[in-house]
Design a protein around this motif. Structure first.
Motif, PDB file in Angstrom:
ATOM      1  N   SER A  28       0.825  -1.208   0.000  1.00  0.00           N
ATOM      2  CA  SER A  28       0.000   0.000   0.000  1.00  0.00           C
ATOM      3  C   SER A  28       0.863   1.262   0.000  1.00  0.00           C
ATOM      4  CB  SER A  28      -0.933   0.005   1.215  1.00  0.00           C
ATOM      5  OG  SER A  28      -0.175  -0.019   2.406  1.00  0.00           O
ATOM      6  N   GLU A  29       2.124   1.153   0.414  1.00  0.00           N
ATOM      7  CA  GLU A  29       3.062   2.278   0.440  1.00  0.00           C
ATOM      8  C   GLU A  29       3.866   2.392  -0.848  1.00  0.00           C
ATOM      9  OE1 GLU A  29       3.527   4.550   2.978  1.00  0.00           O
ATOM     10  OE2 GLU A  29       1.748   3.642   3.851  1.00  0.00           O
ATOM     11  N   GLY A  30       3.646   1.502  -1.787  1.00  0.00           N
ATOM     12  CA  GLY A  30       4.434   1.453  -3.014  1.00  0.00           C
ATOM     13  C   GLY A  30       5.179   0.131  -3.074  1.00  0.00           C
ATOM     14  N   ARG A  31       6.108   0.034  -3.994  1.00  0.00           N
ATOM     15  CA  ARG A  31       6.871  -1.206  -4.134  1.00  0.00           C
ATOM     16  C   ARG A  31       8.058  -1.201  -3.187  1.00  0.00           C
ATOM     17  NH1 ARG A  31       6.897  -3.915  -9.469  1.00  0.00           N
ATOM     18  NH2 ARG A  31       9.148  -3.738  -9.354  1.00  0.00           N
ATOM     19  N   VAL A  32       8.292  -2.354  -2.531  1.00  0.00           N
ATOM     20  CA  VAL A  32       9.465  -2.512  -1.675  1.00  0.00           C
ATOM     21  C   VAL A  32      10.388  -3.539  -2.313  1.00  0.00           C
ATOM     22  CG1 VAL A  32       8.379  -1.820   0.487  1.00  0.00           C
ATOM     23  CG2 VAL A  32       8.327  -4.204  -0.193  1.00  0.00           C
TER      24      VAL A  32
END
Length: 63
Positions: A28-32
């Protein structure tokens, strides 16, 4: 009275990490991106930011 002694830091080999991607996941925060150093096997987690070309480290190197 005894003087307190501090434990000496472990002698770590100092080098420029060569980060290799182990896996990439969407959140949900972007790609890790989970990365590992090819030289010393230290690991860290990076977050990809849409406005920055280079991934941003979310954690410090461990290992």
């Amino acid at each position: 009275m005894t003087a307190s002694r501090t434990r000496p830091a472990a002698a770590a080999s100092v080098h420029e990490h060569a980060w290799l991607t182990e896996s990439v996941h969407g959140t949900s925060e972007g790609r890790v991106r989970y990365v590992r150093c090819a030289g010393c096997s230290a690991r860290r987690v990076d977050r990809e930011h849409p406005l920055v070309v280079v991934p941003v480290a979310m954690s410090r190197a461990i290992g």
